[in-house]
Structure formats: C-alpha cells, structure tokens
Design an enzyme around this catalytic site. Structure first.
Site, short mmCIF file in Angstrom:
data_model
loop_
_atom_site.label_atom_id
_atom_site.label_comp_id
_atom_site.label_asym_id
_atom_site.label_seq_id
_atom_site.Cartn_x
_atom_site.Cartn_y
_atom_site.Cartn_z
N GLU A 41 -72.71 51.91 -19.07
CA GLU A 41 -72.63 53.07 -18.01
C GLU A 41 -74.12 52.66 -16.89
O GLU A 41 -75.10 52.51 -17.37
CB GLU A 41 -72.83 54.55 -18.87
CG GLU A 41 -72.25 55.45 -17.93
CD GLU A 41 -70.45 55.19 -17.74
OE1 GLU A 41 -69.97 54.75 -16.89
OE2 GLU A 41 -69.97 55.55 -18.97
N SER A 75 -50.09 67.56 -1.80
CA SER A 75 -50.36 67.18 -3.39
C SER A 75 -49.90 68.44 -4.09
O SER A 75 -50.41 69.56 -3.72
CB SER A 75 -51.82 66.78 -3.27
OG SER A 75 -52.11 67.09 -4.69
N ASP A 182 -64.78 51.61 -11.31
CA ASP A 182 -63.53 52.65 -11.41
C ASP A 182 -62.33 51.97 -10.62
O ASP A 182 -61.27 52.04 -11.36
CB ASP A 182 -63.74 54.13 -10.68
CG ASP A 182 -65.20 54.61 -11.20
OD1 ASP A 182 -65.64 54.31 -12.25
OD2 ASP A 182 -65.75 55.62 -10.80
#
Ligand code: GLA
Length: 396
Positions: A41, A75, A182
């Site tokens: 991380e 959405s 990511d």
C-alpha cells in the site's frame, strides 16, 4: 451470470428504454471489476510492488452506438444526477457533469493520444461496488470506458495501454494524482489470481490465490466523508522530498522502491525531517514486505502472509499515518477474532475498507463480533463482503 447480476441487468435495460428511449436488447454489455489490494500500500507511486486482485463487485454497462457525436449517460447508482449529455470532441472537466467526468476524461485522453472517436454512444451504467469505499469504483469506470471505445472503433490497444490511458485520465483530466495500481488491477485482473506488479517497470505476474479453507473478507468502515485526496497528495510530496534528499548521496536512485530495508536504514539519516523519514521508511519496508508476502503465499505459508498483512497495517498506521480511528478499530478487532489469518486497511486509507483473510468456518462469527464491537465504538455499523477474485474488464 448469477441472479443478482441478472436483476441488475434487467433494471439497466428498463432504464435504457425509459431514460434513453433505446432498444436495450440491441445494446452491447460490459463488466469492469473493482479491486482489493492484498498488500503493498502506497508503494505504487514510490516505484515499489503491489499485490491486488480484481473482485466480482464492479461496474456494468449497456452500450449502443449513436449516429452523431453526442453521448448520453445514465447511472442507476446516481439516478438523481439524471441523463448527462456531452459532445465527444474537445472535452474539458466540468464540475456540473459530476461522475461523467471519468468517462469524459478517458475520451479526452484517447483523443489526445490520436484515438479519435467518430461517433457518440447511449450508455446505462449499473454498479455493485459501494461508492466511496476505496474499492476503485472510479478506476472501474475509467477502464470500462477505455474498453468500450477500443471495441467500438477498433483502436487495437492492448489492455496495458488502456490501463495507462485510464490512469492519465484520472491524473490530468479529473485531477487526482493516483498511481497505476487501481487501473492495472481492474484491467488486468484474472479470476482466482492476484497480480504482483512492479510499478517501476510494469512487469507483472499472476499468483494463484489458494487460501486452503479461508476467504478474503472486505469490511467497509462506512465512514461518510474523508479528505483522502489532499492527504494523499501530501504523502506523495513527502516521499518525493525524502527521495530527493537521498539522491544527494545516491544520485542514481530513481525511486524508494529500489532500496532494501538495510540500505534504507543506512541512508535514512540523510532525510532531514523526522516525518518524511517515517513516510519513506514505510514505502521501502512495505515494498520489501510485499515481496516477502508473495513468497510466503507461493510457499503455501498463509500464516506468514497474514502476519505480514498485520505488519503492513501497523506501518500504515504508525509511519504513514493514513489509517484513522475507523480503520484501526476494524483491524484491531479483526486481529482478536478466532480464525483470522491477517487483516489490514486496503486502498488509500483514511476511511474505506479493510481486507481480512478469514477461515471459512469463522466468517459468520467474525461478521457478528467485529460488526457489533465496531458499532459500539464508532456509532454506526460496518458492511461485509466476501470477495470473489474476478477477471479484468471485458465484454459480456
Ligand atoms: C489509491 C490510489 C492507488 C494507490 C493506493 C494506495 O487507491 O489510487 O494508486 O496509491 O491508493 O496504495
């Protein structure tokens, strides 16, 4: 496709008819996962290693071509924002367009890279990722957009190129200075495997996750607001400054990820600020810890992997200072539970989720005990998801 997915797609088809007036049966379908990072991380932008996997919670899209250059997006998760419309050319960030800035950013960086779209789309999005939970709903949407464009216009980009463009969209268009983890995990994910990625070189390999009777349990702090992005940028700047000071004695050093723990300990005195020394120490130690953890897992030593997860959390708490009360409470409660192999915060921190490895027979008690004690300490309940490791973004 499981029942929950089918129901979601049905709702999306209905929205496609009602909001966009289209025939959903003709629409192309896509899925893009979220991600959970098992260890490594705040190492990606420090030139270190990460070990994430894509998860089966993610973002779905129904897509239809239009004849003109307009795109209309709706959405289900953000229905109150209504249908958002824009032209495919010369896009600029517009706060009023809210979540649509993620797909707009990808369209814009594609255009700048010479991949120009010759028509727009009607798109309905439906997601199963809890928003703002640090499971990469934005990267999921970015890579989803990249794959939709690449497919529609035969740009011939490979996934790593799309991953890089998606990260660029977030950096330059949305203005969030994230690393590559990511988007890489979302795009390159593979069912039942985590990805060991060297963020310096983008070399990677898949490592099968066989947990021998245990599962990956994600626990959401449900912390409402966090100022993650400004604090994130401060951590980046502190590490860069520490690296620059180390370069005065090691001019060839390109990133903190190149150092072993021993090398760092010898050099650390050249970092003048105590706080920056701590930040850099986390970056170096976490990178080495990630390599050790992957080795342990590949040697079937799951218990050692778990201990390194716990050590990762402690380092993120004490040296990097990105945990906070909610994440610490979750991790510390998890460490006390029977059947927990390891537990740590995952993602940027400050809120969001922890990731825990829990023996299957202990999961129900884990949810009950951690849930109740967390609620008592924090004032509201956490949420739990047992994660399945999924494939990266693809057409359904
Ligand atoms: C966020 C960023 C990633 C990475 C993590 C911390 O998720 O988007 O690039 O830096 O934080 O590991």
């Amino acid at each position: 496709m499981d029942k929950q997915e089918q129901e979601l797609i049905q709702k999306m088809e209905q929205a496609f008819r009602e909001k966009l007036g289209g025939d959903a049966s003709q629409a192309r379908r896509y899925f893009s996962p979220g991600r959970v990072n098992l260890i490594g991380e705040h190492t990606d932008y420090n030139g270190g290693h990460v070990f994430p996997c894509a998860i089966s919670l993610g973002t779905y899209a129904l897509v239809q071509d239009r004849q003109d250059m307009q795109t209309r997006l709706f959405s289900l998760n953000l229905a109150d924002k209504g249908v958002i419309e824009f032209s495919m050319e010369g896009l600029k960030y517009e706060a009023a367009k809210d979540w649509a800035n993620y797909p707009m950013g990808v369209i814009s960086v594609f255009e700048q890279a010479g991949h120009k779209c010759s028509h727009g789309f009607d798109i309905v999005i439906g997601g199963t990722l809890p928003g703002g939970s640090g499971l990469s709903s934005s990267a999921s949407l970015e890579v989803l957009t990249a794959v939709i464009l690449n497919d529609a216009f035969d740009f011939g980009l490979d996934m790593v190129e799309m991953v890089k463009l998606s990260q660029k969209a977030e950096n330059v268009f949305v203005g969030v200075n994230c690393g590559i983890m990511d988007q890489f995990a979302v795009g390159m994910g593979k069912a039942n495997s985590a990805i060991l990625l060297d963020c310096n070189t983008l070399e990677y390999r898949y490592s099968p996750i066989a947990l021998a009777g245990a599962s990956i349990v994600i626990t959401n702090t449900n912390k409402p607001h966090s100022l993650a992005s400004s604090a994130y940028n401060v951590r980046r700047a502190q590490c860069e400054h520490a690296l620059n000071e180390l370069r005065e004695v090691r001019p060839e050093l390109k990133s903190l990820g190149e150092l072993t723990n021993e090398e760092f300990d010898k050099l650390a005195g050249h970092i003048s600020e105590h706080l920056e020394r701590q930040r850099a120490r986390h970056a170096v130690y976490e990178n080495q810890r990630t390599l050790a953890a992957v080795k342990a897992l590949e040697d079937s030593d799951v218990a050692q992997f778990g201990r390194l997860m716990n050590a990762s959390h402690v380092s993120l708490r004490d040296d990097y200072d990105v945990t906070g009360k909610e994440l610490d409470t979750l991790a510390e409660l998890a460490w006390e539970q029977p059947g927990v192999i390891g537990s740590r915060m995952t993602g940027a921190g400050f809120g969001g989720c922890t990731v825990s490895l829990v023996k299957n027979e202990a999961i129900e008690a884990f949810k009950k005990n951690v849930g109740e004690s967390y609620e008592k300490a924090i004032g509201y309940a956490p949420s739990f998801y047992v994660a399945n490791i999924a494939d990266g973004t693809h057409r359904l």
